[in-house]
Design a protein around this motif. Sequence first.
Motif, PDB file in Angstrom:
ATOM      1  N   LEU A 181      12.467 -53.124  35.689  1.00 31.80           N
ATOM      2  CA  LEU A 181      11.802 -53.591  34.187  1.00 31.80           C
ATOM      3  C   LEU A 181      12.753 -55.435  34.598  1.00 31.80           C
ATOM      4  CD1 LEU A 181      13.252 -50.379  32.602  1.00 31.80           C
ATOM      5  CD2 LEU A 181      11.430 -51.218  32.208  1.00 31.80           C
ATOM      6  N   LEU A 182      14.200 -55.624  34.902  1.00 32.46           N
ATOM      7  CA  LEU A 182      14.336 -56.863  34.498  1.00 32.46           C
ATOM      8  C   LEU A 182      13.470 -58.060  35.196  1.00 32.46           C
ATOM      9  CD1 LEU A 182      18.079 -56.970  35.020  1.00 32.46           C
ATOM     10  CD2 LEU A 182      16.664 -56.723  33.135  1.00 32.46           C
ATOM     11  N   THR A 183      12.616 -58.410  36.249  1.00 30.74           N
ATOM     12  CA  THR A 183      12.277 -58.476  37.387  1.00 30.74           C
ATOM     13  C   THR A 183      10.435 -59.297  36.750  1.00 30.74           C
ATOM     14  OG1 THR A 183      12.860 -57.702  39.078  1.00 30.74           O
ATOM     15  CG2 THR A 183      10.654 -58.900  38.856  1.00 30.74           C
ATOM     16  N   VAL A 184       9.926 -57.116  36.020  1.00 30.17           N
ATOM     17  CA  VAL A 184       8.649 -57.587  35.233  1.00 30.17           C
ATOM     18  C   VAL A 184       8.813 -58.129  34.458  1.00 30.17           C
ATOM     19  CG1 VAL A 184       7.933 -56.050  37.043  1.00 30.17           C
ATOM     20  CG2 VAL A 184       8.711 -55.208  34.148  1.00 30.17           C
ATOM     21  N   ILE A 242       7.730 -54.775  30.076  1.00 30.53           N
ATOM     22  CA  ILE A 242       8.651 -54.090  29.499  1.00 30.53           C
ATOM     23  C   ILE A 242       7.505 -52.734  30.068  1.00 30.53           C
ATOM     24  CG2 ILE A 242      10.086 -52.354  28.118  1.00 30.53           C
ATOM     25  CD1 ILE A 242      11.389 -54.432  29.404  1.00 30.53           C
ATOM     26  N   ILE A 243       6.517 -53.353  28.598  1.00 29.22           N
ATOM     27  CA  ILE A 243       5.466 -51.039  29.130  1.00 29.22           C
ATOM     28  C   ILE A 243       4.809 -51.787  30.345  1.00 29.22           C
ATOM     29  CG2 ILE A 243       2.985 -50.915  27.786  1.00 29.22           C
ATOM     30  CD1 ILE A 243       4.050 -52.505  25.718  1.00 29.22           C
ATOM     31  N   TYR A 244       4.785 -52.247  30.982  1.00 29.18           N
ATOM     32  CA  TYR A 244       3.913 -52.674  32.524  1.00 29.18           C
ATOM     33  C   TYR A 244       4.788 -51.516  32.763  1.00 29.18           C
ATOM     34  CZ  TYR A 244       2.740 -53.641  37.108  1.00 29.18           C
ATOM     35  OH  TYR A 244       2.585 -54.145  38.300  1.00 29.18           O
ATOM     36  N   GLY A 245       6.705 -52.275  33.002  1.00 24.62           N
ATOM     37  CA  GLY A 245       7.324 -51.313  34.006  1.00 24.62           C
ATOM     38  C   GLY A 245       7.228 -49.870  33.446  1.00 24.62           C
ATOM     39  N   LEU A 246       7.643 -49.509  32.460  1.00 22.14           N
ATOM     40  CA  LEU A 246       7.583 -48.590  31.564  1.00 22.14           C
ATOM     41  C   LEU A 246       6.278 -47.368  32.426  1.00 22.14           C
ATOM     42  CD1 LEU A 246       9.236 -49.114  28.444  1.00 22.14           C
ATOM     43  CD2 LEU A 246      10.419 -48.056  30.178  1.00 22.14           C
ATOM     44  N   ILE A 247       5.762 -47.989  32.753  1.00 21.84           N
ATOM     45  CA  ILE A 247       4.688 -47.435  33.031  1.00 21.84           C
ATOM     46  C   ILE A 247       4.329 -46.907  34.417  1.00 21.84           C
ATOM     47  CG2 ILE A 247       1.264 -47.370  33.575  1.00 21.84           C
ATOM     48  CD1 ILE A 247       1.358 -49.288  30.586  1.00 21.84           C
ATOM     49  N   VAL A 248       4.591 -47.949  34.594  1.00 23.80           N
ATOM     50  CA  VAL A 248       4.854 -48.197  36.343  1.00 23.80           C
ATOM     51  C   VAL A 248       6.170 -47.025  37.094  1.00 23.80           C
ATOM     52  CG1 VAL A 248       5.751 -49.294  38.931  1.00 23.80           C
ATOM     53  CG2 VAL A 248       4.122 -50.097  37.621  1.00 23.80           C
ATOM     54  N   ILE A 249       7.444 -47.538  36.476  1.00 18.06           N
ATOM     55  CA  ILE A 249       8.363 -46.132  36.363  1.00 18.06           C
ATOM     56  C   ILE A 249       7.942 -44.633  35.915  1.00 18.06           C
ATOM     57  CG2 ILE A 249      10.791 -45.549  35.672  1.00 18.06           C
ATOM     58  CD1 ILE A 249      11.201 -48.460  35.318  1.00 18.06           C
ATOM     59  N   LEU A 250       7.355 -44.495  34.582  1.00 20.91           N
ATOM     60  CA  LEU A 250       6.629 -42.897  34.791  1.00 20.91           C
ATOM     61  C   LEU A 250       5.836 -42.529  35.874  1.00 20.91           C
ATOM     62  CD1 LEU A 250       6.387 -40.774  31.828  1.00 20.91           C
ATOM     63  CD2 LEU A 250       4.563 -42.435  31.441  1.00 20.91           C
ATOM     64  N   PHE A 287       7.793 -41.597  38.362  1.00 18.64           N
ATOM     65  CA  PHE A 287       8.279 -40.157  38.567  1.00 18.64           C
ATOM     66  C   PHE A 287       6.974 -39.056  38.344  1.00 18.64           C
ATOM     67  CE2 PHE A 287       9.975 -36.666  35.316  1.00 18.64           C
ATOM     68  CZ  PHE A 287      11.007 -36.604  35.953  1.00 18.64           C
ATOM     69  N   LEU A 288       6.397 -39.112  37.946  1.00 21.24           N
ATOM     70  CA  LEU A 288       5.441 -38.491  37.801  1.00 21.24           C
ATOM     71  C   LEU A 288       4.478 -37.807  39.331  1.00 21.24           C
ATOM     72  CD1 LEU A 288       3.535 -38.796  34.496  1.00 21.24           C
ATOM     73  CD2 LEU A 288       5.481 -37.325  34.798  1.00 21.24           C
ATOM     74  N   ALA A 289       4.441 -38.760  39.938  1.00 17.01           N
ATOM     75  CA  ALA A 289       3.510 -39.003  41.589  1.00 17.01           C
ATOM     76  C   ALA A 289       4.679 -38.076  42.032  1.00 17.01           C
ATOM     77  CB  ALA A 289       3.078 -40.082  41.161  1.00 17.01           C
ATOM     78  N   THR A 290       5.906 -39.088  42.084  1.00 17.14           N
ATOM     79  CA  THR A 290       6.768 -38.219  43.202  1.00 17.14           C
ATOM     80  C   THR A 290       7.975 -38.047  43.005  1.00 17.14           C
ATOM     81  OG1 THR A 290       7.805 -40.577  43.513  1.00 17.14           O
ATOM     82  CG2 THR A 290       5.207 -40.766  44.643  1.00 17.14           C
ATOM     83  N   ASP A 291       8.199 -37.712  42.276  1.00 19.92           N
ATOM     84  CA  ASP A 291       9.699 -37.583  41.491  1.00 19.92           C
ATOM     85  C   ASP A 291      10.931 -38.000  41.807  1.00 19.92           C
ATOM     86  OD1 ASP A 291      10.827 -35.227  40.349  1.00 19.92           O
ATOM     87  OD2 ASP A 291      11.220 -34.294  41.792  1.00 19.92           O
ATOM     88  N   VAL A 292      10.687 -39.447  41.521  1.00 19.47           N
ATOM     89  CA  VAL A 292      11.616 -40.605  41.767  1.00 19.47           C
ATOM     90  C   VAL A 292      12.544 -40.697  40.532  1.00 19.47           C
ATOM     91  CG1 VAL A 292      12.381 -42.739  42.283  1.00 19.47           C
ATOM     92  CG2 VAL A 292      10.368 -41.875  43.608  1.00 19.47           C
ATOM     93  N   SER A 293      13.691 -40.911  40.898  1.00 12.22           N
ATOM     94  CA  SER A 293      14.626 -40.216  39.631  1.00 12.22           C
ATOM     95  C   SER A 293      14.449 -41.918  39.043  1.00 12.22           C
ATOM     96  CB  SER A 293      15.752 -39.682  39.648  1.00 12.22           C
ATOM     97  OG  SER A 293      16.637 -40.449  41.100  1.00 12.22           O
ATOM     98  N   LEU A 294      16.131 -41.827  38.087  1.00 12.16           N
ATOM     99  CA  LEU A 294      15.686 -43.376  37.518  1.00 12.16           C
ATOM    100  C   LEU A 294      17.373 -44.155  38.362  1.00 12.16           C
ATOM    101  CD1 LEU A 294      15.851 -43.210  33.601  1.00 12.16           C
ATOM    102  CD2 LEU A 294      14.234 -44.550  35.270  1.00 12.16           C
TER     103      LEU A 294
END
Length: 126
Positions: free
Chosen positions: A107-110, A81-89, A92-99
């Motif tokens: 998240l479920l996969t990781v 979960i922490i790894y997935g949140l880091i990747v999503i964050l 989001f910050l690098a390419t402005d991809v939304s949830l």
Amino acid sequence: MNTDTRKLMTMPMLAGITYALIWLAAGALLLSLLLHFTSFKESNLGMMAFVVHSFASFVGGFSAGKRASSKGWYYGGSLGIIYGLIVILISFLATDVSLSLHSLILLLTVLAAGAFGGIIGVNLRK
């Protein structure tokens, strides 16, 4: 290595995240080399990214579970979960991809890969 660094690396989550990020970097480098030197298409990159994230989460969960010596599914799943949140964050910050649904699937996969790695890590501890 001094004793402070050894103490930090015996902490299951810190060691797991470190290993997961190292394997993420190695996987990203491998995918980049495949794109550059082979006829690998960018359209296949999305699925391969899931494979790299799953493997990195599995290795991180394995490392966390091995260091924890019990509750491998808990440490591995938490790491996922922490790894997935880091990747999503970062995405989001690098390419402005939304949830999106893609984020939830990631998240479920990781989570599953990390928990499985944690279970294997606890059971392979000597």
